[in-house]
Design a protein around this motif. Structure first.
Motif, short mmCIF file in Angstrom:
data_model
loop_
_atom_site.label_atom_id
_atom_site.label_comp_id
_atom_site.label_asym_id
_atom_site.label_seq_id
_atom_site.Cartn_x
_atom_site.Cartn_y
_atom_site.Cartn_z
N GLU A 167 12.41 9.30 -31.68
CA GLU A 167 12.06 8.11 -30.90
C GLU A 167 12.83 6.90 -31.44
O GLU A 167 12.76 6.59 -32.63
CB GLU A 167 10.56 7.84 -30.96
CG GLU A 167 9.72 8.90 -30.26
CD GLU A 167 8.25 8.53 -30.20
OE1 GLU A 167 7.88 7.54 -30.86
OE2 GLU A 167 7.50 9.22 -29.51
N VAL A 168 13.55 6.25 -30.54
CA VAL A 168 14.30 5.03 -30.88
C VAL A 168 13.65 3.89 -30.11
O VAL A 168 13.66 3.88 -28.88
CB VAL A 168 15.78 5.18 -30.50
CG1 VAL A 168 16.58 3.97 -30.96
CG2 VAL A 168 16.36 6.46 -31.11
N THR A 169 13.07 2.94 -30.83
CA THR A 169 12.23 1.92 -30.19
C THR A 169 12.63 0.51 -30.62
O THR A 169 13.30 0.31 -31.63
CB THR A 169 10.74 2.14 -30.53
OG1 THR A 169 10.58 2.08 -31.96
CG2 THR A 169 10.27 3.51 -30.05
N LYS A 170 12.20 -0.46 -29.79
CA LYS A 170 12.30 -1.89 -30.09
C LYS A 170 13.74 -2.33 -30.37
O LYS A 170 14.00 -3.07 -31.32
CB LYS A 170 11.41 -2.25 -31.26
CG LYS A 170 9.96 -1.80 -31.14
CD LYS A 170 9.22 -2.53 -30.02
CE LYS A 170 8.93 -3.96 -30.39
NZ LYS A 170 8.11 -4.65 -29.34
N PHE A 171 14.69 -1.89 -29.53
CA PHE A 171 16.08 -2.27 -29.75
C PHE A 171 16.61 -3.07 -28.56
O PHE A 171 16.10 -2.97 -27.44
CB PHE A 171 16.96 -1.04 -30.00
CG PHE A 171 17.00 -0.07 -28.85
CD1 PHE A 171 17.95 -0.19 -27.84
CD2 PHE A 171 16.09 0.97 -28.78
CE1 PHE A 171 17.98 0.70 -26.77
CE2 PHE A 171 16.12 1.88 -27.73
CZ PHE A 171 17.07 1.74 -26.71
N TYR A 172 17.62 -3.86 -28.83
CA TYR A 172 18.32 -4.63 -27.80
C TYR A 172 19.76 -4.81 -28.27
O TYR A 172 19.98 -5.09 -29.45
CB TYR A 172 17.66 -6.00 -27.58
CG TYR A 172 18.35 -6.82 -26.51
CD1 TYR A 172 18.01 -6.69 -25.17
CD2 TYR A 172 19.39 -7.69 -26.85
CE1 TYR A 172 18.68 -7.41 -24.19
CE2 TYR A 172 20.07 -8.42 -25.87
CZ TYR A 172 19.70 -8.28 -24.55
OH TYR A 172 20.36 -8.99 -23.58
N PRO A 173 20.74 -4.67 -27.37
CA PRO A 173 20.64 -4.41 -25.93
C PRO A 173 20.33 -2.95 -25.62
O PRO A 173 20.15 -2.14 -26.52
CB PRO A 173 22.03 -4.80 -25.42
CG PRO A 173 22.93 -4.50 -26.57
CD PRO A 173 22.13 -4.86 -27.80
N GLU A 174 20.32 -2.64 -24.32
CA GLU A 174 19.89 -1.32 -23.86
C GLU A 174 20.81 -0.19 -24.29
O GLU A 174 20.37 0.92 -24.55
CB GLU A 174 19.78 -1.34 -22.33
CG GLU A 174 19.38 -0.02 -21.71
CD GLU A 174 19.33 -0.12 -20.19
OE1 GLU A 174 19.13 0.93 -19.55
OE2 GLU A 174 19.50 -1.23 -19.65
N THR A 211 12.96 -5.77 -25.36
CA THR A 211 13.57 -4.65 -26.07
C THR A 211 13.38 -3.35 -25.29
O THR A 211 12.67 -3.32 -24.28
CB THR A 211 12.97 -4.52 -27.48
OG1 THR A 211 11.55 -4.27 -27.37
CG2 THR A 211 13.20 -5.79 -28.28
N TYR A 212 13.97 -2.28 -25.80
CA TYR A 212 13.95 -1.00 -25.09
C TYR A 212 13.49 0.13 -26.01
O TYR A 212 13.63 0.05 -27.23
CB TYR A 212 15.34 -0.66 -24.54
CG TYR A 212 15.80 -1.58 -23.44
CD1 TYR A 212 15.58 -1.27 -22.10
CD2 TYR A 212 16.46 -2.78 -23.73
CE1 TYR A 212 16.00 -2.11 -21.08
CE2 TYR A 212 16.88 -3.63 -22.71
CZ TYR A 212 16.65 -3.29 -21.40
OH TYR A 212 17.07 -4.12 -20.39
N ASN A 213 12.95 1.16 -25.38
CA ASN A 213 12.57 2.40 -26.07
C ASN A 213 13.25 3.57 -25.37
O ASN A 213 13.41 3.57 -24.14
CB ASN A 213 11.05 2.63 -26.04
CG ASN A 213 10.28 1.52 -26.71
OD1 ASN A 213 10.81 0.78 -27.54
ND2 ASN A 213 9.02 1.40 -26.36
N VAL A 214 13.65 4.58 -26.15
CA VAL A 214 14.22 5.79 -25.58
C VAL A 214 13.87 6.95 -26.50
O VAL A 214 13.68 6.75 -27.71
CB VAL A 214 15.75 5.66 -25.40
CG1 VAL A 214 16.46 5.65 -26.73
CG2 VAL A 214 16.29 6.76 -24.50
#
Length: 459
Positions: A167-174, A211-214
């Motif tokens: 899990e890769v979370t709370k990042f920016y940019p997408e 931010t984004y999660n993937v």
């Protein structure tokens, strides 16, 4: 002679100063900014440089105006800061310019504690009456990703498959890159292996803070005990990182337990259970063998070109789930069909949701044409004795669930085959929790398909 040189130099100096002042007054000056992007993390203080080059200083503030604008990644543009003489208007909270620096040709903008909303292209437009010049640069605001693994260790039998979730979370940019690598010292391996082809990557999900999660899911299915101790690494590349982030999971390969002939030893003596089991298997094998011989005799009388319905009937469907079903994560469910001659066999997978009146077709598999028509005991055909024969993948399009089916054929005993296949699901908890996975096997020896149901419990 010396006086002539001095006079000539003075004339040249006067002309040069005249030309310089003329060029300045005519607007021959420029604004310079960074050519490369300015990088910052959320929460840092940033100064965006902007310099007035080629104009004599000190500048008269009443003749100078500076306008800072920001163009966002979505092309929206708005004013950030305006300086007109001694009047200053800051649209971006707490941003500022220093008049003492501006007098000396420094029109840089200070922005404290940058946020994601500050990311974009900044334009510095300077007016020294009556001329205007401008330039632009990029401010890249980033948030470092947080990376977590479902577990630092995973134990898998060679008969099963489990998934590892990164899990890769709370990042920016997408934009982010996730790679899976395997490091192995096992026999026949050579160090590092990329595993990207077998991974499942979810669509990025945007959080409320921008931010984004993937999530990336890797299926792990060891082929032998030699893979024990292999290390799987989830490697993340993002513009906020100077070096890639990576987390490792270590594989423990469990020794397979016997599936069909359980042997129990006590005080180095074979127990009654073992004797009974071997007797049962021997009787079963003898019965099947005699049936095969009788069928072969009938075929020899009718001719090899005729079809026959004397094939062994599939008897049992067994489901095995080696890992929990997780919402929007790829998981595997295994199904074994025992005592099967695969000629003219069709395996169909359905799903019936709790609120649906009827089951819905997900995928199916037919045994390849021509198999089993050479002779009656088709399970001895050497084309089928490998552990993996003609794997194919099927995907459901109309039921809006990601499903894949990969069949395998393997010989368990002489004349006895097992058809195994893996159903890969990416379920939705709201739609599929409590649903039933239904497997039906159609075979010439059966008037109606044999079937089995497997309830889905999704976390």
């Amino acid at each position: 002679m010396g006086s002539r040189k001095i006079t000539a130099l003075l004339k040249f100096g006067v002309v040069f100063m005249f030309l310089f002042v003329f060029r300045v007054e005519a607007g021959y000056w420029s604004v310079t900014m960074n050519k490369s992007p300015i990088k910052a993390l959320v929460g840092e203080d940033v100064t965006i440089p902007c310099y007035i080059d080629g104009h004599p200083t000190p500048l008269k503030l009443q003749k100078v105006a500076v306008i800072w604008t920001l163009k966002l990644p979505n092309t929206t543009e708005y004013t950030v800061y305006i300086s007109e003489g001694s009047n200053h208007t800051a649209s971006r909270h707490s941003s500022r310019m220093a008049e003492s620096d501006l007098i000396n040709g420094n029109a840089s903008l200070y922005i404290p504690q940058v946020q994601i909303s500050d990311d974009g292209e900044y334009s510095c437009s300077v007016t020294v009456t009556p001329y205007q010049r401008s330039a632009a640069t990029i401010l890249q605001v980033s948030v470092k990703p947080q990376v977590t693994l479902s577990s630092p260790e995973i134990s898998v039998s060679s008969q099963c498959e489990k998934t590892v979730t990164c899990e890769v979370t709370k990042f920016y940019p997408e934009s982010v890159k996730i790679r899976w690598e395997r490091y192995s010292d096992s026999e026949g391996s050579s160090g590092q292996t990329l595993l990207d082809e077998n991974t499942c990557l979810t669509e990025p999900v945007k959080n409320d803070d921008g931010t984004y999660n993937v999530t990336s899911v890797l299926p792990v299915r060891p082929l032998s005990l030699h893979e024990n101790g292999d290390v799987y690494s989830c490697r993340v590349t993002h513009r906020s990182l100077e070096n890639d982030l990576s987390l490792n999971v270590t594989l423990t390969v469990l020794r397979d337990e016997p599936s069909y002939i359980p042997v129990y030893l006590l005080d180095n003596k074979i127990t009654i259970v073992t004797v009974f089991t071997f007797c049962f298997v021997f009787v079963l094998w003898t019965f099947i063998r005699k049936g095969s011989q009788r069928g072969a005799a009938k075929i020899s009388q009718r001719g090899l070109g005729e079809d026959t319905q004397q094939d062994e009937s599939p008897q049992l469907i067994i489901f095995t789930q080696c890992d929990n079903l997780v919402h929007n994560a790829k998981s595997a469910i295994y199904c074994d069909i025992l005592k099967l001659c695969p000629r003219q066999t069709e395996v169909t997978v359905y799903m019936k949701r709790m609120n649906d009146p009827e089951k819905q077709l997900l995928c199916s598999w037919d045994s390849p044409l021509g198999i089993g028509y050479v002779r009656y005991d088709c399970c001895n055909d050497q084309r089928l004795t490998s552990s993996k024969k003609n794997p194919e993948t099927y995907t459901s399009d109309n039921y809006r669930i990601n499903v894949e089916m990969v069949p395998f054929l393997a010989e368990v005993f002489p004349d006895i085959y097992k058809c195994s296949f893996t159903v890969y699901l990416t379920p939705d908890r709201e739609k599929e929790n409590g649903a039933e996975l239904i497997v039906e096997v159609t075979h010439p020896t059966q008037t109606t398909p044999i079937s089995a149901k497997y309830p889905l419990a999704i976390n």
